[in-house]
Design a protein around this motif. Structure first.
Motif, PDB file in Angstrom:
ATOM      1  N   ASP A  21      -8.930  -5.747  -7.902  1.00 58.28           N
ATOM      2  CA  ASP A  21      -8.816  -6.669  -9.033  1.00 58.28           C
ATOM      3  C   ASP A  21      -8.648  -5.921 -10.352  1.00 58.28           C
ATOM      4  O   ASP A  21      -7.833  -6.306 -11.198  1.00 58.28           O
ATOM      5  N   LEU A  22      -9.420  -4.856 -10.529  1.00 59.00           N
ATOM      6  CA  LEU A  22      -9.350  -4.094 -11.778  1.00 59.00           C
ATOM      7  C   LEU A  22      -7.992  -3.422 -11.971  1.00 59.00           C
ATOM      8  O   LEU A  22      -7.510  -3.282 -13.091  1.00 59.00           O
ATOM      9  N   SER A  23      -7.396  -3.005 -10.872  1.00 58.88           N
ATOM     10  CA  SER A  23      -6.128  -2.276 -10.942  1.00 58.88           C
ATOM     11  C   SER A  23      -4.918  -3.186 -10.778  1.00 58.88           C
ATOM     12  O   SER A  23      -3.783  -2.759 -10.996  1.00 58.88           O
ATOM     13  N   ASN A  24      -5.159  -4.440 -10.380  1.00 53.83           N
ATOM     14  CA  ASN A  24      -4.079  -5.373 -10.053  1.00 53.83           C
ATOM     15  C   ASN A  24      -3.135  -4.762  -9.016  1.00 53.83           C
ATOM     16  O   ASN A  24      -1.912  -4.863  -9.111  1.00 53.83           O
ATOM     17  N   SER A  25      -3.733  -4.104  -8.032  1.00 55.77           N
ATOM     18  CA  SER A  25      -2.980  -3.415  -6.990  1.00 55.77           C
ATOM     19  C   SER A  25      -3.570  -3.769  -5.629  1.00 55.77           C
ATOM     20  O   SER A  25      -4.638  -4.362  -5.532  1.00 55.77           O
ATOM     21  N   ALA A  26      -2.853  -3.388  -4.574  1.00 56.98           N
ATOM     22  CA  ALA A  26      -3.438  -3.415  -3.235  1.00 56.98           C
ATOM     23  C   ALA A  26      -4.243  -2.129  -3.052  1.00 56.98           C
ATOM     24  O   ALA A  26      -3.898  -1.085  -3.620  1.00 56.98           O
ATOM     25  N   VAL A  27      -5.303  -2.214  -2.286  1.00 56.33           N
ATOM     26  CA  VAL A  27      -6.166  -1.055  -2.038  1.00 56.33           C
ATOM     27  C   VAL A  27      -6.249  -0.821  -0.531  1.00 56.33           C
ATOM     28  O   VAL A  27      -6.378  -1.765   0.242  1.00 56.33           O
ATOM     29  N   PHE A  28      -6.151   0.447  -0.131  1.00 56.60           N
ATOM     30  CA  PHE A  28      -6.464   0.793   1.250  1.00 56.60           C
ATOM     31  C   PHE A  28      -7.553   1.857   1.246  1.00 56.60           C
ATOM     32  O   PHE A  28      -7.649   2.676   0.331  1.00 56.60           O
ATOM     33  N   TRP A  29      -8.376   1.808   2.260  1.00 54.07           N
ATOM     34  CA  TRP A  29      -9.455   2.793   2.401  1.00 54.07           C
ATOM     35  C   TRP A  29      -9.478   3.236   3.860  1.00 54.07           C
ATOM     36  O   TRP A  29      -9.831   2.469   4.759  1.00 54.07           O
ATOM     37  N   ALA A  30      -9.060   4.463   4.090  1.00 53.82           N
ATOM     38  CA  ALA A  30      -9.094   5.036   5.428  1.00 53.82           C
ATOM     39  C   ALA A  30     -10.407   5.792   5.574  1.00 53.82           C
ATOM     40  O   ALA A  30     -10.564   6.894   5.042  1.00 53.82           O
ATOM     41  N   PHE A  31     -11.357   5.193   6.273  1.00 54.70           N
ATOM     42  CA  PHE A  31     -12.654   5.841   6.479  1.00 54.70           C
ATOM     43  C   PHE A  31     -12.514   7.020   7.440  1.00 54.70           C
ATOM     44  O   PHE A  31     -13.347   7.914   7.468  1.00 54.70           O
ATOM     45  N   PHE A  59       1.955  -9.063  -4.555  1.00 55.40           N
ATOM     46  CA  PHE A  59       2.948 -10.135  -4.599  1.00 55.40           C
ATOM     47  C   PHE A  59       2.976 -10.860  -5.946  1.00 55.40           C
ATOM     48  O   PHE A  59       3.910 -11.605  -6.234  1.00 55.40           O
ATOM     49  N   SER A  60       1.971 -10.633  -6.773  1.00 53.31           N
ATOM     50  CA  SER A  60       1.940 -11.281  -8.090  1.00 53.31           C
ATOM     51  C   SER A  60       2.826 -10.580  -9.108  1.00 53.31           C
ATOM     52  O   SER A  60       3.148 -11.154 -10.153  1.00 53.31           O
ATOM     53  N   VAL A  68       9.590  -9.034  -0.664  1.00 51.13           N
ATOM     54  CA  VAL A  68       8.425  -9.528   0.069  1.00 51.13           C
ATOM     55  C   VAL A  68       8.478  -9.035   1.512  1.00 51.13           C
ATOM     56  O   VAL A  68       7.479  -8.590   2.081  1.00 51.13           O
ATOM     57  N   TYR A  69       9.667  -9.081   2.099  1.00 52.51           N
ATOM     58  CA  TYR A  69       9.836  -8.591   3.472  1.00 52.51           C
ATOM     59  C   TYR A  69       9.528  -7.098   3.541  1.00 52.51           C
ATOM     60  O   TYR A  69       8.830  -6.634   4.454  1.00 52.51           O
ATOM     61  N   ASP A  70      10.041  -6.325   2.572  1.00 51.69           N
ATOM     62  CA  ASP A  70       9.812  -4.868   2.561  1.00 51.69           C
ATOM     63  C   ASP A  70       8.324  -4.556   2.489  1.00 51.69           C
ATOM     64  O   ASP A  70       7.837  -3.647   3.179  1.00 51.69           O
ATOM     65  N   ILE A  71       7.600  -5.282   1.640  1.00 47.65           N
ATOM     66  CA  ILE A  71       6.163  -5.050   1.515  1.00 47.65           C
ATOM     67  C   ILE A  71       5.447  -5.404   2.812  1.00 47.65           C
ATOM     68  O   ILE A  71       4.537  -4.702   3.257  1.00 47.65           O
ATOM     69  N   ILE A  84      -1.952   0.849  -4.180  1.00 49.40           N
ATOM     70  CA  ILE A  84      -0.514   0.679  -4.015  1.00 49.40           C
ATOM     71  C   ILE A  84      -0.023  -0.387  -4.982  1.00 49.40           C
ATOM     72  O   ILE A  84      -0.562  -1.487  -5.035  1.00 49.40           O
ATOM     73  N   GLY A  85       0.988  -0.047  -5.761  1.00 44.60           N
ATOM     74  CA  GLY A  85       1.550  -0.995  -6.720  1.00 44.60           C
ATOM     75  C   GLY A  85       3.007  -0.699  -6.979  1.00 44.60           C
ATOM     76  O   GLY A  85       3.619   0.153  -6.325  1.00 44.60           O
ATOM     77  N   PRO A  86       3.602  -1.385  -7.935  1.00 43.70           N
ATOM     78  CA  PRO A  86       5.006  -1.145  -8.273  1.00 43.70           C
ATOM     79  C   PRO A  86       5.165   0.169  -9.026  1.00 43.70           C
ATOM     80  O   PRO A  86       4.173   0.783  -9.451  1.00 43.70           O
ATOM     81  N   LEU A  87       6.409   0.616  -9.198  1.00 45.21           N
ATOM     82  CA  LEU A  87       6.648   1.789 -10.044  1.00 45.21           C
ATOM     83  C   LEU A  87       6.087   1.543 -11.434  1.00 45.21           C
ATOM     84  O   LEU A  87       5.600   2.464 -12.087  1.00 45.21           O
ATOM     85  N   ARG A  88       6.139   0.286 -11.880  1.00 40.47           N
ATOM     86  CA  ARG A  88       5.607  -0.101 -13.193  1.00 40.47           C
ATOM     87  C   ARG A  88       4.086  -0.286 -13.066  1.00 40.47           C
ATOM     88  O   ARG A  88       3.541  -1.356 -13.243  1.00 40.47           O
ATOM     89  N   MET A  89       3.427   0.810 -12.788  1.00 40.19           N
ATOM     90  CA  MET A  89       1.979   0.798 -12.570  1.00 40.19           C
ATOM     91  C   MET A  89       1.264   1.351 -13.803  1.00 40.19           C
ATOM     92  O   MET A  89       1.798   2.215 -14.507  1.00 40.19           O
TER      93      MET A  89
END
Length: 215
Positions: free
Chosen positions: A99-109, A123-124, A134-137, A192-197
């Motif tokens: 939420d803070l980053s407006n990005s998707a987050v992954f965590w590989a434990f 997607f926002s 959308v398909y690519d993502i 993970i976010g757009p180039l415009r991060m």
């Protein structure tokens, strides 16, 4: 900075009005022509302003390394409250960072234990409104664990920013991540976010987590 805020091409007239550069739009237009020729900005379509290229973001990051960004005190205090070395707590922490980053987050434990959240944030973004994107993502998400497994061992224990052509998740994305070690168990945390991060903010978030595991 203007493009990061608006996701709209930036014109010389807009810069003349909104910035403190203190020169005319004609002068700015000449400078922008030179930047375009050098490959740092591009005109997405006729009669539009310009947007940054991958080279421009890399230039930004080079400057960022000289002046590492810091989180705001209130954000750091909130994350301190949420952070605990427990997998369930990690998931709550990851949701808040998404939420803070407006990005998707992954965590590989570990290489084969991957949690992700915040896909709605991806997607926002205006860049990802088109059906083909959308398909690519969706393809990236389906292959997330495989991609992480491929890069897991190659990463050193540090922050990494993978932009566009250097991003294993897709050339239309940027990823800010860190590999860490906790009690001899390696893990990877990434945004993970757009180039415009918002690279300043997202690098600060990832650096915060790195410091938590290095204490």
């Amino acid at each position: 900075k203007e493009y990061l805020k608006t996701a709209q091409p930036v014109s010389s007239g807009m810069l003349a009005k909104t910035s403190r550069i203190g020169v005319s739009s004609a002068t700015i237009r000449n400078e922008m022509a030179e930047l375009e020729e050098a490959g740092y900005i591009v005109q997405p379509h006729t009669s539009a302003g310009r947007i940054p290229t991958e080279a421009a973001y890399n230039l930004w990051l080079a400057d960022l390394k000289k002046n590492p960004p810091q989180l705001k005190e209130n954000e750091e205090a909130e994350l301190d409250h949420l952070f605990s070395k427990d997998e369930n707590a990690y998931r709550v922490f990851a949701k808040r960072v998404a939420d803070l980053s407006n990005s998707a987050v992954f965590w590989a434990f570990s290489k084969n234990n991957v949690y992700h959240t915040g896909l709605a944030n991806l997607f926002s973004h205006p860049e990802f409104k088109q059906l083909e994107t959308v398909y690519d993502i969706s393809v990236v998400i389906d292959q997330l664990e495989e991609i992480i497994a491929q890069v897991f061992e190659r990463l050193d224990y540090n922050e990494h920013v993978l932009i566009g052509s250097k991003n294993p998740f897709g050339s239309f994305l940027s990823t800010v991540l860190v590999k860490y070690k906790d009690q001899n168990q390696a893990g990877v945390f990434g945004l993970i976010g757009p180039l415009r991060m918002d690279y300043d903010h997202n690098v600060a978030l990832v650096s915060y987590l790195k410091n938590k595991f290095n204490r």
